[in-house]
Design a protein around this motif. Structure first.
Motif, PDB file in Angstrom:
ATOM      1  N   VAL A  73       0.848  -1.191   0.000  1.00 35.12           N
ATOM      2  CA  VAL A  73       0.000   0.000   0.000  1.00 35.12           C
ATOM      3  C   VAL A  73       0.880   1.238   0.000  1.00 35.12           C
ATOM      4  CG1 VAL A  73      -1.751   1.319   1.261  1.00 35.12           C
ATOM      5  CG2 VAL A  73      -1.846  -1.187   1.267  1.00 35.12           C
ATOM      6  N   ILE A  74       0.553   2.181  -0.882  1.00 30.92           N
ATOM      7  CA  ILE A  74       1.185   3.498  -0.890  1.00 30.92           C
ATOM      8  C   ILE A  74       0.075   4.484  -0.573  1.00 30.92           C
ATOM      9  CG2 ILE A  74       2.379   5.248  -2.253  1.00 30.92           C
ATOM     10  CD1 ILE A  74       3.440   2.946  -4.018  1.00 30.92           C
ATOM     11  N   THR A  75       0.230   5.218   0.523  1.00 26.95           N
ATOM     12  CA  THR A  75      -0.841   6.118   0.934  1.00 26.95           C
ATOM     13  C   THR A  75      -0.332   7.506   1.279  1.00 26.95           C
ATOM     14  OG1 THR A  75      -2.724   6.385   2.445  1.00 26.95           O
ATOM     15  CG2 THR A  75      -0.755   5.356   3.360  1.00 26.95           C
ATOM     16  N   ASP A  76      -1.170   8.482   0.995  1.00 28.60           N
ATOM     17  CA  ASP A  76      -0.909   9.859   1.368  1.00 28.60           C
ATOM     18  C   ASP A  76      -1.281  10.020   2.839  1.00 28.60           C
ATOM     19  OD1 ASP A  76      -0.327  12.611   1.042  1.00 28.60           O
ATOM     20  OD2 ASP A  76      -2.429  13.055   0.622  1.00 28.60           O
ATOM     21  N   LEU A  77      -0.624  10.931   3.523  1.00 27.11           N
ATOM     22  CA  LEU A  77      -0.931  11.179   4.922  1.00 27.11           C
ATOM     23  C   LEU A  77      -2.192  12.023   5.073  1.00 27.11           C
ATOM     24  CD1 LEU A  77      -0.127  10.999   7.921  1.00 27.11           C
ATOM     25  CD2 LEU A  77       1.252  13.056   7.573  1.00 27.11           C
ATOM     26  N   ARG A  78      -2.239  13.143   4.354  1.00 25.91           N
ATOM     27  CA  ARG A  78      -3.360  14.064   4.502  1.00 25.91           C
ATOM     28  C   ARG A  78      -4.364  13.860   3.379  1.00 25.91           C
ATOM     29  NH1 ARG A  78      -1.492  20.027   6.534  1.00 25.91           N
ATOM     30  NH2 ARG A  78      -0.525  19.353   8.458  1.00 25.91           N
ATOM     31  N   MET A  79      -5.356  13.053   3.687  1.00 26.58           N
ATOM     32  CA  MET A  79      -6.486  12.829   2.783  1.00 26.58           C
ATOM     33  C   MET A  79      -7.671  12.511   3.673  1.00 26.58           C
ATOM     34  SD  MET A  79      -5.704   9.087   1.149  1.00 26.58           S
ATOM     35  CE  MET A  79      -5.450   7.680   2.226  1.00 26.58           C
ATOM     36  N   PRO A  80      -8.886  12.585   3.148  1.00 26.66           N
ATOM     37  CA  PRO A  80     -10.043  12.258   3.985  1.00 26.66           C
ATOM     38  C   PRO A  80      -9.902  10.859   4.599  1.00 26.66           C
ATOM     39  CG  PRO A  80     -10.754  13.260   1.931  1.00 26.66           C
ATOM     40  CD  PRO A  80      -9.275  13.021   1.812  1.00 26.66           C
ATOM     41  N   HIS A  81     -10.170  10.776   5.880  1.00 26.95           N
ATOM     42  CA  HIS A  81     -10.108   9.516   6.639  1.00 26.95           C
ATOM     43  C   HIS A  81      -8.715   8.899   6.582  1.00 26.95           C
ATOM     44  CE1 HIS A  81     -14.447   9.848   6.850  1.00 26.95           C
ATOM     45  NE2 HIS A  81     -14.475   9.957   5.547  1.00 26.95           N
ATOM     46  N   GLY A  82      -7.700   9.738   6.434  1.00 27.18           N
ATOM     47  CA  GLY A  82      -6.327   9.258   6.344  1.00 27.18           C
ATOM     48  C   GLY A  82      -5.577   9.484   7.631  1.00 27.18           C
ATOM     49  N   GLY A  83      -4.351   9.920   7.520  1.00 28.73           N
ATOM     50  CA  GLY A  83      -3.520  10.165   8.679  1.00 28.73           C
ATOM     51  C   GLY A  83      -2.823   8.914   9.165  1.00 28.73           C
ATOM     52  N   MET A  84      -2.161   9.055  10.296  1.00 24.83           N
ATOM     53  CA  MET A  84      -1.447   7.922  10.880  1.00 24.83           C
ATOM     54  C   MET A  84      -2.420   6.797  11.234  1.00 24.83           C
ATOM     55  SD  MET A  84       1.734   8.640  10.841  1.00 24.83           S
ATOM     56  CE  MET A  84       2.747  10.099  10.662  1.00 24.83           C
ATOM     57  N   ASP A  85      -3.660   7.169  11.522  1.00 30.21           N
ATOM     58  CA  ASP A  85      -4.663   6.171  11.877  1.00 30.21           C
ATOM     59  C   ASP A  85      -4.873   5.161  10.754  1.00 30.21           C
ATOM     60  OD1 ASP A  85      -6.725   5.106  13.648  1.00 30.21           O
ATOM     61  OD2 ASP A  85      -8.142   5.854  12.137  1.00 30.21           O
ATOM     62  N   VAL A  86      -4.842   5.617   9.502  1.00 29.86           N
ATOM     63  CA  VAL A  86      -5.037   4.670   8.397  1.00 29.86           C
ATOM     64  C   VAL A  86      -3.863   3.700   8.314  1.00 29.86           C
ATOM     65  CG1 VAL A  86      -4.058   5.893   6.393  1.00 29.86           C
ATOM     66  CG2 VAL A  86      -6.022   4.436   6.089  1.00 29.86           C
ATOM     67  N   VAL A  87      -2.657   4.168   8.622  1.00 28.76           N
ATOM     68  CA  VAL A  87      -1.501   3.268   8.648  1.00 28.76           C
ATOM     69  C   VAL A  87      -1.721   2.203   9.722  1.00 28.76           C
ATOM     70  CG1 VAL A  87       0.992   3.086   9.032  1.00 28.76           C
ATOM     71  CG2 VAL A  87       0.070   5.056   7.794  1.00 28.76           C
ATOM     72  N   ALA A  88      -2.141   2.628  10.901  1.00 29.81           N
ATOM     73  CA  ALA A  88      -2.388   1.691  12.000  1.00 29.81           C
ATOM     74  C   ALA A  88      -3.493   0.694  11.646  1.00 29.81           C
ATOM     75  CB  ALA A  88      -2.742   2.456  13.270  1.00 29.81           C
ATOM     76  N   ARG A  89      -4.540   1.174  10.996  1.00 26.11           N
ATOM     77  CA  ARG A  89      -5.646   0.269  10.605  1.00 26.11           C
ATOM     78  C   ARG A  89      -5.190  -0.737   9.558  1.00 26.11           C
ATOM     79  NH1 ARG A  89     -10.450   4.128   9.149  1.00 26.11           N
ATOM     80  NH2 ARG A  89      -8.693   5.090   8.157  1.00 26.11           N
ATOM     81  N   ILE A  90      -4.368  -0.301   8.608  1.00 18.98           N
ATOM     82  CA  ILE A  90      -3.831  -1.230   7.602  1.00 18.98           C
ATOM     83  C   ILE A  90      -3.023  -2.315   8.304  1.00 18.98           C
ATOM     84  CG2 ILE A  90      -2.183  -1.495   5.700  1.00 18.98           C
ATOM     85  CD1 ILE A  90      -2.956   1.453   4.894  1.00 18.98           C
ATOM     86  N   LYS A  91      -2.148  -1.903   9.225  1.00 17.84           N
ATOM     87  CA  LYS A  91      -1.293  -2.859   9.907  1.00 17.84           C
ATOM     88  C   LYS A  91      -2.105  -3.799  10.809  1.00 17.84           C
ATOM     89  CE  LYS A  91       2.426  -2.983   8.990  1.00 17.84           C
ATOM     90  NZ  LYS A  91       3.030  -3.617   7.779  1.00 17.84           N
ATOM     91  N   ALA A  92      -3.226  -3.325  11.333  1.00 22.42           N
ATOM     92  CA  ALA A  92      -4.078  -4.179  12.168  1.00 22.42           C
ATOM     93  C   ALA A  92      -4.770  -5.249  11.333  1.00 22.42           C
ATOM     94  CB  ALA A  92      -5.112  -3.329  12.912  1.00 22.42           C
ATOM     95  N   VAL A  93      -5.195  -4.876  10.133  1.00 27.66           N
ATOM     96  CA  VAL A  93      -5.920  -5.799   9.259  1.00 27.66           C
ATOM     97  C   VAL A  93      -4.971  -6.685   8.458  1.00 27.66           C
ATOM     98  CG1 VAL A  93      -7.471  -5.897   7.254  1.00 27.66           C
ATOM     99  CG2 VAL A  93      -7.914  -4.272   9.088  1.00 27.66           C
ATOM    100  N   ALA A  94      -3.865  -6.111   7.999  1.00 35.50           N
ATOM    101  CA  ALA A  94      -2.907  -6.834   7.155  1.00 35.50           C
ATOM    102  C   ALA A  94      -1.494  -6.543   7.661  1.00 35.50           C
ATOM    103  CB  ALA A  94      -3.067  -6.408   5.708  1.00 35.50           C
TER     104      ALA A  94
END
Length: 158
Positions: A73-94
């Motif tokens: 996954v390549i993700t931007d930090l500042r996008m809707p529903h993004g941020g560090m939280d999306v990184v943490a959620r990705i790592k929790a699921v996969a």
């Protein structure tokens, strides 16, 4: 192709490009709310032979993880529903899926937090495409599987 969840698969050429066989079937999710940046990264990765999916926010990232199970996954930090939280959620699921975080608003503290939350690599925008493609290759083995890591972090920044 666009799935019901809004995930868009970038068209793949079938011109027999010699770069394709090694990475055929390897899927990468590119998440960025800026369509120009998302398309640029996707086109560069498609040219390398990867199967690329595009989404524009963190909620779509989570749908894509479930529906497509991308290899990276390549993700931007500042996008809707993004941020560090999306990184943490990705790592929790996969947890084994590498995450490359990009941002135009980063500094050393942001970079440090990115690694703390589970990012495998970090890039400041504007991203140098050669460095991004190299990071992708370094995170995946020749068969497109996630390389085993020792928990170390790539030293990418821009």
């Amino acid at each position: 192709m666009v799935s019901q969840s809004g995930v868009r698969e970038t068209d793949m050429s079938s011109d027999g490009d010699s770069k394709k066989p090694k990475e055929e079937g390897v899927s990468i999710l590119v998440a960025d709310d800026d369509p120009a940046m998302r398309n640029l990264v996707s086109d560069e990765l498609k040219d390398e032979g990867y199967r690329v999916f595009q989404v524009s926010d963190g909620l779509e990232v989570m749908h894509c993880l479930r529906d497509v199970s991308p290899d990276l996954v390549i993700t931007d930090l500042r996008m809707p529903h993004g941020g560090m939280d999306v990184v943490a959620r990705i790592k929790a699921v996969a947890p084994k899926t590498p995450v490359i975080l990009m941002t135009a608003f980063g500094d050393k503290e942001t970079e440090s937090l990115a690694y703390k939350w589970g990012a495998s690599a970090y890039f400041n925008k504007p991203v140098r495409m050669a460095e991004l493609k190299e990071a992708v290759k370094n995170l995946l083995d020749n068969d497109g599987h996630v390389k085993p890591t020792d928990g170390g972090k790539d030293d990418h920044g821009g």
